[in-house]
Motif scaffolding. Sequence first.
Motif, mmCIF file in Angstrom:
data_model
loop_
_atom_site.group_PDB
_atom_site.id
_atom_site.type_symbol
_atom_site.label_atom_id
_atom_site.label_comp_id
_atom_site.label_asym_id
_atom_site.label_seq_id
_atom_site.Cartn_x
_atom_site.Cartn_y
_atom_site.Cartn_z
ATOM 1 N N ARG A 213 2.041 4.326 -2.475
ATOM 2 C CA ARG A 213 1.735 5.167 -3.659
ATOM 3 C C ARG A 213 1.261 4.869 -5.291
ATOM 4 O O ARG A 213 0.721 5.377 -6.092
ATOM 5 C CB ARG A 213 3.243 5.892 -3.849
ATOM 6 C CG ARG A 213 3.734 6.998 -2.930
ATOM 7 C CD ARG A 213 4.579 8.057 -3.828
ATOM 8 N NE ARG A 213 5.414 8.331 -2.930
ATOM 9 C CZ ARG A 213 6.687 8.511 -3.267
ATOM 10 N NH1 ARG A 213 7.457 8.294 -3.816
ATOM 11 N NH2 ARG A 213 7.502 9.004 -2.116
ATOM 12 N N GLU B 168 -5.697 -2.747 -9.870
ATOM 13 C CA GLU B 168 -4.386 -1.733 -9.166
ATOM 14 C C GLU B 168 -3.100 -3.763 -8.642
ATOM 15 O O GLU B 168 -2.057 -3.224 -8.467
ATOM 16 C CB GLU B 168 -4.019 -1.246 -8.035
ATOM 17 C CG GLU B 168 -5.497 0.258 -9.059
ATOM 18 C CD GLU B 168 -4.885 0.831 -7.589
ATOM 19 O OE1 GLU B 168 -4.931 2.209 -7.994
ATOM 20 O OE2 GLU B 168 -5.561 0.293 -6.178
ATOM 21 N N CYS C 127 0.869 -1.464 0.026
ATOM 22 C CA CYS C 127 -0.065 -0.353 0.427
ATOM 23 C C CYS C 127 0.635 1.312 0.490
ATOM 24 O O CYS C 127 2.142 1.411 0.717
ATOM 25 C CB CYS C 127 -1.003 0.249 1.125
ATOM 26 S SG CYS C 127 -1.741 -1.587 1.610
ATOM 27 N N ASP D 80 -8.896 -2.703 -2.487
ATOM 28 C CA ASP D 80 -10.406 -1.750 -3.170
ATOM 29 C C ASP D 80 -10.256 -2.092 -4.582
ATOM 30 O O ASP D 80 -11.635 -1.869 -5.047
ATOM 31 C CB ASP D 80 -9.500 -0.220 -2.165
ATOM 32 C CG ASP D 80 -9.847 -0.034 -0.853
ATOM 33 O OD1 ASP D 80 -10.314 -0.863 -0.521
ATOM 34 O OD2 ASP D 80 -9.083 0.728 -0.490
ATOM 35 N N ARG D 81 -8.994 -1.985 -5.293
ATOM 36 C CA ARG D 81 -8.893 -1.915 -7.100
ATOM 37 C C ARG D 81 -8.539 -2.548 -7.268
ATOM 38 O O ARG D 81 -7.372 -3.236 -7.518
ATOM 39 C CB ARG D 81 -9.072 -0.130 -7.407
ATOM 40 C CG ARG D 81 -9.464 1.000 -6.958
ATOM 41 C CD ARG D 81 -9.213 1.936 -7.316
ATOM 42 N NE ARG D 81 -9.068 1.605 -8.747
ATOM 43 C CZ ARG D 81 -8.824 2.286 -9.516
ATOM 44 N NH1 ARG D 81 -8.371 4.240 -9.336
ATOM 45 N NH2 ARG D 81 -8.397 2.526 -10.852
ATOM 46 N N THR E 30 -4.177 1.644 -3.868
ATOM 47 C CA THR E 30 -4.843 1.895 -2.781
ATOM 48 C C THR E 30 -4.950 0.718 -1.905
ATOM 49 O O THR E 30 -5.470 0.043 -1.909
ATOM 50 C CB THR E 30 -6.297 2.849 -3.948
ATOM 51 O OG1 THR E 30 -5.328 3.172 -4.511
ATOM 52 C CG2 THR E 30 -7.350 3.840 -3.286
ATOM 53 N N CYS E 31 -5.092 1.679 -0.856
ATOM 54 C CA CYS E 31 -5.835 0.280 0.037
ATOM 55 C C CYS E 31 -6.707 1.169 1.534
ATOM 56 O O CYS E 31 -5.465 1.976 1.957
ATOM 57 C CB CYS E 31 -4.795 -0.215 1.148
ATOM 58 S SG CYS E 31 -3.287 -1.157 0.475
ATOM 59 N N SER E 32 -7.846 1.020 2.310
ATOM 60 C CA SER E 32 -8.413 0.655 2.601
ATOM 61 C C SER E 32 -8.216 0.626 3.996
ATOM 62 O O SER E 32 -7.786 -0.379 3.684
ATOM 63 C CB SER E 32 -10.155 1.329 2.640
ATOM 64 O OG SER E 32 -10.209 0.189 2.325
#
Length: 357
Positions: free
Chosen positions: A250, A287, A248, A283-284, A253-255
């Motif tokens: 740049r 990616e 996670c 998340d995506r 994306t990690c929530s």
Amino acid sequence: AAAAAEEKTIVIGLAADSGCGKSTFMRRLTSVFGGAAEPPKGGNPDSNTLISDTTTVICLDDYHSLDRTGRKKEGVTALDPRANDFDLMYEQVKALKDGVAVEKPIYNHVSGLLDPPELIKPPKILVIEGLHPMFDSRVRDLLDFSIYLDISNEVKFAWKIQRDMAERGHSLESIKASIEARKPDFDAYIDPQKQYADAVIEVLPTQLIPDDNEGKVLRVKLIMKEGVKYFSPVYLFDEGSTISWIPCGRKLTCSYPGIKFNYGPDTYFSNEVSVLEMDGQFDRLDELIYVESHLSNISTKFYGEVTQQMLKHSDFPGSNNGTGLFQTIVGLKIRDLFEQIVAERAAAAPVGAAAKA
Ligand code: ADP
Ligand code: G6P
């Protein structure tokens, strides 16, 4: 007549308890082989078999020797070897491997009865999936590759609740009771098979959320046996090193709670193994390519094939976590194994055999 060596069926075993993701795994696997497998046309609508151009998947429940009434009467579960005909399983898997068609029984999951048999022709790849593909040593010896889906009790419970409560209207108590009732036979007859598997996908609760008991975020391990012919384990960054990686930042994306990978050598039932672990979820999905580009030996045919497969089946359960990722990778490894065996046989075939083909 038996088939020539270069046409011999390759046999894959997939073991897991029911409701643990075998059919989802099969859908990912046959997709990697280049076409969805479907029930046999014009046959018994309750057939458990799936067929594609290359692959036939048979369900080992078809080798139940005791039907639902028989099991009740004898007081045995479907997990008990006494409810299954291993002699017939061995004979028929061996026949198919030798290129001979068989009349396989059908266990009807709706009626709980054994239906009249269906004709199974020898495919290029035969997958035997179910409770006992590695239980009988004769059947086990016929397998070219074996996989065990090891779903921890906590996660099994969460999945069962989701399916049986939400979709089938069962109560929490009855789900708990049915898991408890199966457990002794599961521990005695199903679970020990994992020691024989070439690859194990182990699904555990996350360690990223303290005291998590929801079973939504998962920690998934891919345990790969070393020294298996035609199978070289996947690795992260550097083969044989021990690595912990948080991708996670740049580029990914990690929530909450993020993603964490671990990789390294280990032992499993006194076998040397490589273990790749992913905790957390994407998340995506697009990616995922960032993670894929850091994995080696994944047997893809082009850059991004893992990500493409995952995106293609983003609606399957487990697509945003390690279950889907590792099932997809194992599918690619099996395709690679198949292609290596075929290439080796073609090279070894007597002169003139190629002209006949
Ligand atoms: P099986 O063929 O072993 O009975 P399925 O593939 O049909 O299992 O899956 C049974 C249920 O388990 C699915 O409907 C789903 O609710 C749950 N499940 C399976 N795999 C996953 C996964 N990777 N993540 C979350 N839930 C899953
Ligand atoms: C199949 C499944 C078993 C399940 C059984 C139901 O054989 O593979 O996992 O337990 O059906 O058996 P029952 O005796 O409850 O009908």
